[in-house]
Write an enzyme that holds these catalytic residues in place. Structure first.
Site, PDB file in Angstrom:
ATOM      1  N   HIS A 121       0.849  -1.190   0.000  1.00 46.34           N
ATOM      2  CA  HIS A 121       0.000   0.000   0.000  1.00 46.34           C
ATOM      3  C   HIS A 121       0.888   1.244   0.000  1.00 46.34           C
ATOM      4  O   HIS A 121       2.097   1.165   0.233  1.00 46.34           O
ATOM      5  CB  HIS A 121      -0.998  -0.007   1.161  1.00 46.34           C
ATOM      6  CG  HIS A 121      -0.402   0.086   2.518  1.00 46.34           C
ATOM      7  ND1 HIS A 121      -1.011   0.725   3.574  1.00 46.34           N
ATOM      8  CD2 HIS A 121       0.767  -0.396   2.998  1.00 46.34           C
ATOM      9  CE1 HIS A 121      -0.261   0.643   4.635  1.00 46.34           C
ATOM     10  NE2 HIS A 121       0.818  -0.031   4.325  1.00 46.34           N
ATOM     11  N   ASP A 140       5.776  -4.260   7.370  1.00 49.69           N
ATOM     12  CA  ASP A 140       4.556  -3.489   7.552  1.00 49.69           C
ATOM     13  C   ASP A 140       3.490  -4.472   8.036  1.00 49.69           C
ATOM     14  O   ASP A 140       2.973  -5.272   7.253  1.00 49.69           O
ATOM     15  CB  ASP A 140       4.177  -2.852   6.213  1.00 49.69           C
ATOM     16  CG  ASP A 140       2.853  -2.108   6.296  1.00 49.69           C
ATOM     17  OD1 ASP A 140       2.120  -2.296   7.284  1.00 49.69           O
ATOM     18  OD2 ASP A 140       2.560  -1.361   5.358  1.00 49.69           O
ATOM     19  N   GLN A 185      -1.732  -4.984   8.355  1.00 52.85           N
ATOM     20  CA  GLN A 185      -2.801  -5.959   8.108  1.00 52.85           C
ATOM     21  C   GLN A 185      -2.526  -7.297   8.779  1.00 52.85           C
ATOM     22  O   GLN A 185      -3.293  -8.239   8.613  1.00 52.85           O
ATOM     23  CB  GLN A 185      -2.992  -6.174   6.596  1.00 52.85           C
ATOM     24  CG  GLN A 185      -3.479  -4.936   5.858  1.00 52.85           C
ATOM     25  CD  GLN A 185      -4.894  -4.544   6.249  1.00 52.85           C
ATOM     26  OE1 GLN A 185      -5.630  -5.294   6.886  1.00 52.85           O
ATOM     27  NE2 GLN A 185      -5.289  -3.319   5.890  1.00 52.85           N
ATOM     28  N   LYS A 217      -6.479  -0.419  13.400  1.00 54.60           N
ATOM     29  CA  LYS A 217      -6.807  -1.686  12.748  1.00 54.60           C
ATOM     30  C   LYS A 217      -6.833  -2.847  13.737  1.00 54.60           C
ATOM     31  O   LYS A 217      -7.144  -3.973  13.363  1.00 54.60           O
ATOM     32  CB  LYS A 217      -5.808  -1.958  11.636  1.00 54.60           C
ATOM     33  CG  LYS A 217      -5.956  -1.000  10.454  1.00 54.60           C
ATOM     34  CD  LYS A 217      -5.324  -1.568   9.217  1.00 54.60           C
ATOM     35  CE  LYS A 217      -4.931  -0.503   8.225  1.00 54.60           C
ATOM     36  NZ  LYS A 217      -6.062   0.210   7.646  1.00 54.60           N
ATOM     37  N   CYS A 273      -5.553   2.171  -1.772  1.00 51.23           N
ATOM     38  CA  CYS A 273      -4.194   2.696  -1.602  1.00 51.23           C
ATOM     39  C   CYS A 273      -3.141   1.728  -2.117  1.00 51.23           C
ATOM     40  O   CYS A 273      -2.029   1.657  -1.584  1.00 51.23           O
ATOM     41  CB  CYS A 273      -3.905   3.072  -0.158  1.00 51.23           C
ATOM     42  SG  CYS A 273      -4.831   4.503   0.367  1.00 51.23           S
TER      43      CYS A 273
END
Lengths: 426, 186
Positions: A125, A203, A206, A229, A368
């Protein structure tokens, strides 16, 4: 694999009890964009504001002592959630984006030069692309992308090939793709990248909501994720870094809180973690984040992941069975709760709008991940993402709505009523 | 146009209910029958658009897109000697709202003078479309309106500014249009 007791869990999330504008009950399937908050988080933040809120690390008075203690306890909770060896390795940032920008600035500006390569995945993203493009503009380095195959997968062999070809200074990749839903082998790829001497940033935006993060097992140099999140507040995220690396790189944002000493000639930085927390930090947000992490841990990350897999597979299988629907992502066994899809002849925004009428909240757009969408040759997809409070009945409502979308928008020999002829005959 | 100061002062009753008092959110449509933005008329225009295609005799033309959703509109105009729109054609790709609204707009404004087109406001465009739209979808509806306004300033075959209109800046005529972007979170 089994489902969670969603009846009980849903009682913890006040917002899930509402109807949408059409009057239908809400089926919130936009969790990859942001999750909802349990009472535990709302109450913890409310409690701080009502009883003991003050600035931290500054005042010598009761409220400041209490706020400081709660803020630092939140750091301990976070460190233990990700199994960090030292609490000072947990930096509170504004979110995933701010954390990656901090690394790109602080580590990037001191370790990257012309002709160096930053390697990322095509599925990243924008938060894990743009800061590297900006670094490239400052230093003359290049950003290279590991491609995916026709099954939306990235194999170890391709990663190895790109590591070997580019000898990157940094390999920065998402543990899980926000669009494809793919979960990548973090530990293996980190180890491969280290063999090539690359620094590794994961990252986990998620991944943190859905799987157990173990920074020691992963062994990455930097790991970042967002609070909102993981059922926590907005405006807070985590930058984990290995202690020796965080000590070596310079502070990024300058200001109060991050200094040991300031003179008219210059300054010296604080020790970790304050070195990277200039200004008044997100105090109440940190307290809310800790409450969220405790809430998720009490249910169990493995159980949450299993629940999402069951729902995700139901979505995947259901979508693939609907005529004219194409799932954008790997097979169900390689992803958890995220499913993106295209419907023949219907724009993603129309899909999302139509689904809203059924109470089903999904994401429409490029999520994104514009380079990924460009690589796939599409401008926008629709994404349904499940979380711990979603139910099989909600998934079925999604599938029912998707089935109805095509008949709503299918070409059916419609004729426009001409304005002029309408006016002249009336 | 209002100055910034006026705009800030104008909504007198803005906080007549304290903003922190939680009230159920009013939905733009109180009548459930009208909630469907995909009314028959809209779908008719989507499937059977007015003057979709290129115009070889265009005197003015312009392109626009909504970068966040990928809606695209191209408009060709042929202005006659009196400065009226003799013909208006469009091509495009995108959601139902963006394409149906382009069809409605061109049908409405063919034969009109430049002055009439320039005084056709964003509010007029939303009224022409019909069903009430949330701010996010207003962008889709207003794309063709912006492209048409841009086309009037761009004669074909000259060096007039060829820049594609990106429909993501504030729409100047009314600060309530535009709305948040649909794109920027992950």
């Amino acid at each position: 694999m089994s489902l969670l007791d969603t009846d009980r869990i849903r009682e913890d999330f006040p917002v899930l009890d509402r109807n949408v504008a059409s009057g239908q009950p809400l089926a919130y399937l936009d969790n990859a964009a942001s999750t909802q908050r349990p009472r535990a988080v709302i109450d913890a933040m409310d409690d701080c504001y009502r009883r003991y809120y003050s600035n931290v690390h500054r005042g010598i008075h009761t409220l400041s002592e209490e706020s400081t203690r709660a803020y630092e306890m939140a750091r301990k909770t976070t460190a233990s959630f990700i199994n960090a060896p030292a609490t000072c390795e947990v930096i509170f940032a504004a979110g995933t984006t701010a954390a990656i920008n901090t690394v790109a600035r602080s580590w990037g500006d001191t370790h990257v030069g012309p002709d160096d390569v930053i390697l990322v995945l095509i599925s990243e993203h924008h938060a894990n692309i743009v800061p590297w493009h900006q670094l490239a503009a400052r230093t003359g380095c290049r950003v290279e992308f590991v491609p995916m195959d026709e099954n939306f997968e990235i194999s170890d062999a391709v990663v190895a090939e790109y590591l070997d070809r580019f000898q990157p200074k940094m390999f920065a990749f998402a543990a899980a793709s926000n669009t494809l839903g793919s979960e990548y082998p973090v530990q293996r790829w980190t180890s491969m990248a280290h063999d090539y001497g690359a620094t590794v940033l994961i990252d986990a935006a998620q991944a943190a909501p859905h799987q157990q993060i173990d920074v020691q097992a992963w062994d990455a140099d930097f790991i970042v994720f967002s609070g909102h999140k993981v059922c926590g507040p907005t405006g807070i995220g985590v930058l984990y870094g290995k202690q020796e690396l965080l000590e070596e790189i310079p502070a990024f944002l300058g200001g109060g809180g991050m200094i040991l000493n300031v003179t008219t000639d210059g300054f010296t930085s604080q020790e970790l973690p304050e070195k990277f927390e200039a200004g008044t930090p997100p105090i109440v947000e940190a307290i809310g984040l800790a409450a969220a992490l405790k809430y998720l841990s009490a249910i169990g990350m493995d159980r949450i992941h299993a629940h999402e897999c069951v729902l995700g597979q139901r979505v995947d299988a259901g979508l693939r069975a609907i005529d004219g629907v194409r799932v954008i992502g790997p097979t169900a066994d390689k992803k958890a709760g995220i499913n993106s899809f295209l419907i023949d002849g219907v724009h993603a925004h129309d899909v999302s709008q139509f689904l809203d009428g059924y109470g089903v909240a999904v994401r429409a757009g490029h999520h994104c991940t514009m380079p990924l969408h460009e690589a796939m040759g599409v401008t926008a997809t629709t994404r349904a993402s499940c979380y711990l409070y979603n139910t099989p009945a909600e998934v079925d409502r999604l599938l029912e709505a998707v089935t109805d979308v095509r008949s709503k928008f299918a070409k059916s020999g419609r004729r426009r009523r001409s304005r002029r002829s309408a006016e002249s005959t009336s | 146009m209002m100055t910034k100061t006026q705009a800030l002062r104008a909504p007198v009753a803005y906080f007549s209910t304290p903003f922190y008092v939680s009230t159920p959110m009013a939905h733009p449509q109180d009548n459930p029958d009208d909630q469907d933005i995909y009314q028959e008329n809209v779908l008719d225009h989507y499937e059977d658009p007015y003057n979709r295609g290129a115009l070889a005799t265009a005197t003015h033309a312009h392109d626009g897109k909504n970068p966040l959703c990928g809606d695209k509109i191209h408009i060709d105009l042929q202005l006659d000697d009196q400065g009226r729109v003799a013909q208006a054609w469009f091509e495009g790709d995108g959601c139902v709202i963006s394409q149906a609204s382009a069809s409605m707009l061109l049908e409405e404004l063919e034969g009109k003078s430049i002055d009439e087109i320039q005084s056709f406001s964003a509010e007029n465009m939303l009224q022409l479309f019909g069903p009430r739209l949330t701010p996010n979808r207003q962008k889709c509806c207003l794309l063709s309106w912006k492209v048409l306004q841009g086309a009037l300033k761009r004669p074909v075959g000259t060096d007039a500014d060829p820049i594609v209109t990106e429909n993501d800046e504030e729409i100047e005529t009314d600060p309530s249009f535009g709305g948040p972007s649909l794109g920027e979170e992950q």
